[in-house]
Design a protein around this motif. Structure first.
Motif, PDB file in Angstrom:
ATOM      1  N   UNK A  24       1.061  -1.086   0.351  1.00 39.69           N
ATOM      2  CA  UNK A  24       0.036  -0.028   0.209  1.00 39.69           C
ATOM      3  C   UNK A  24       0.746   1.377  -0.257  1.00 39.69           C
ATOM      4  N   UNK A  25       0.240   2.212  -0.475  1.00 37.92           N
ATOM      5  CA  UNK A  25       1.383   3.378  -0.768  1.00 37.92           C
ATOM      6  C   UNK A  25       2.420   3.976  -2.324  1.00 37.92           C
ATOM      7  N   UNK A  26       2.314   2.526  -2.441  1.00 33.70           N
ATOM      8  CA  UNK A  26       3.157   2.333  -4.047  1.00 33.70           C
ATOM      9  C   UNK A  26       2.957   2.376  -5.049  1.00 33.70           C
ATOM     10  N   UNK A  31       7.033   5.231  -9.231  1.00 32.87           N
ATOM     11  CA  UNK A  31       8.537   4.179  -9.852  1.00 32.87           C
ATOM     12  C   UNK A  31       8.619   4.772 -10.617  1.00 32.87           C
ATOM     13  N   UNK A  32       8.393   5.836 -11.172  1.00 34.82           N
ATOM     14  CA  UNK A  32       9.189   6.193 -12.589  1.00 34.82           C
ATOM     15  C   UNK A  32      10.455   7.407 -12.132  1.00 34.82           C
ATOM     16  N   UNK A  33      11.051   7.970 -13.384  1.00 38.40           N
ATOM     17  CA  UNK A  33      11.973   9.505 -13.128  1.00 38.40           C
ATOM     18  C   UNK A  33      12.777   8.868 -12.505  1.00 38.40           C
ATOM     19  N   UNK A  34      14.144   7.670 -12.266  1.00 44.51           N
ATOM     20  CA  UNK A  34      15.471   7.356 -13.027  1.00 44.51           C
ATOM     21  C   UNK A  34      15.448   6.488 -13.798  1.00 44.51           C
ATOM     22  N   UNK A  35      16.497   5.697 -14.021  1.00 47.03           N
ATOM     23  CA  UNK A  35      16.550   4.675 -15.824  1.00 47.03           C
ATOM     24  C   UNK A  35      15.469   4.045 -15.633  1.00 47.03           C
ATOM     25  N   UNK A  36      14.477   3.431 -14.638  1.00 46.41           N
ATOM     26  CA  UNK A  36      13.740   1.949 -14.844  1.00 46.41           C
ATOM     27  C   UNK A  36      13.980   1.063 -13.617  1.00 46.41           C
TER      28      UNK A  36
END
Length: 111
Positions: A24-26, A31-36
């Motif tokens: 919960x909360x994820x 989860x986006x915004x870095x190199x994956x």
């Protein structure tokens, strides 16, 4: 994917006819915004140690993000575009797919 199994929106992984939920909360947006790497790690977690597991038929599929980020470069309306660029800039353009120019593209916002 984002789904609701009755306790609110949750991110998860669809595998065949099974939905494997993340804690919960994820959120997918989180989860986006870095190199994956965050997304890949979350997928591995959902496969190996899901927070919950539901049959696909038992969940309601939702949009990936209830409040997607908005870019300052995307025009909210043709009037806004024309007002921002001024009448001398020519016809307003918009980067939103599927948008059509208004009947009058003089660049001057309507009164």
């Amino acid at each position: 994917m984002t789904y609701d199994a009755g306790s609110g929106p949750r991110a998860g992984l669809l595998g065949g006819e099974t939905v494997r939920g993340l804690p919960a909360g994820v959120t997918l947006l989180g989860l986006l915004g870095d190199d994956g790497e965050r997304l890949a790690d979350a997928g591995a977690t959902a496969r190996s140690a899901p927070a919950e597991v539901h049959p696909l038929a038992g969940v309601r599929l939702l949009a990936p993000s209830r409040d997607p980020p908005r870019s300052g470069t995307v025009c909210a309306s043709w009037t806004t575009c024309a007002a921002a660029t001024g009448p001398s800039a020519g016809p307003p353009t918009c980067t939103r797919p599927g948008r059509r120019p208004p009947p009058s593209t003089s660049g001057t916002p309507p009164p």
